[in-house]
Design an enzyme around this catalytic site. Sequence first.
Site: not given
Ligand code: SAH
Length: 245
Positions: A16, A203
């Site tokens: 990010e 998303d």
């Molecule tokens: N599988 C991912 C995990 C990232 S967690 C990876 O390792 O690449 C998701 C991150 O994006 C968090 O920092 C959160 O703040 C944000 N985020 C984006 N979409 C989200 C959603 N629908 N619900 C919760 N957090 C979300």
Amino acid sequence: MKPIERVVIIMAMKQEAQPLIEEYSFHKLPKIFDVELPMEAYHIDKEGIDITIILNGRDRDFQLDSVATQPATLAAFLAVQHFKPDLIINAGTAGGFAQRGSEIGDVYVSNRYIRYHDRRIPLPGFDKYGMGNYPCINASKLANVLDMKLANVSTGNSLDITPTDLAIINIETPVVKEMEAAAIAWIAHLYHIPFMAVKSITDLIDNDQAVEEEFIENLAIASNNLKKKMFSIIDYLVGKSIEEL
Ligand code: SAH
């Protein structure tokens, strides 16, 4: 009406933050935090404003970005202790709702307050404590001038969603869902430091695609849009006071 002099931007994931760090040539500050901690700091001086990005950094045991509220709280505390910011911004990604007008890559500015949707404590008084409802600044002028949407930001420690979380999130509209803002807003609130969140949509919660698939598919575009908007926000902050945002 004092001009803003020091800003800390807290970000959870390297992907990010990378476009912003590269485009503005932020330089890494060595040995700022205790060696045990994963947090990293990057710095620029932008026309008299001291701007630091704190990245939550890589989890030592899992070798992944330190997402969610626990590292976010610590990063915010470090921000206050080391940099004494006039403004804390939490920049990152979030889930949005198509039915409420969100599209992939939209960048939102926080509005009114930041709430937890998964700290459910149904005891007198603790129910409200759980939700937090921490304040954020009124950045409606900034959002208007820079063509960004405003939304309530709702925080929880899961990427997926339960029906109960959804019911709590649905109290607000428009709303975006993410995993760090309320933790940072709490620290900002404790220290009376103005706070805002800037969140780019990866998303859509109310479509059929699995959130983890959609997140990975759209992370690059959302991070690039986040960079563009953060770029305009940083420009906009120059010479302004909090009241002028
Ligand atoms: N599988 C991912 C995990 C990232 S967690 C990876 O390792 O690449 C998701 C991150 O994006 C968090 O920092 C959160 O703040 C944000 N985020 C984006 N979409 C989200 C959603 N629908 N619900 C919760 N957090 C979300």
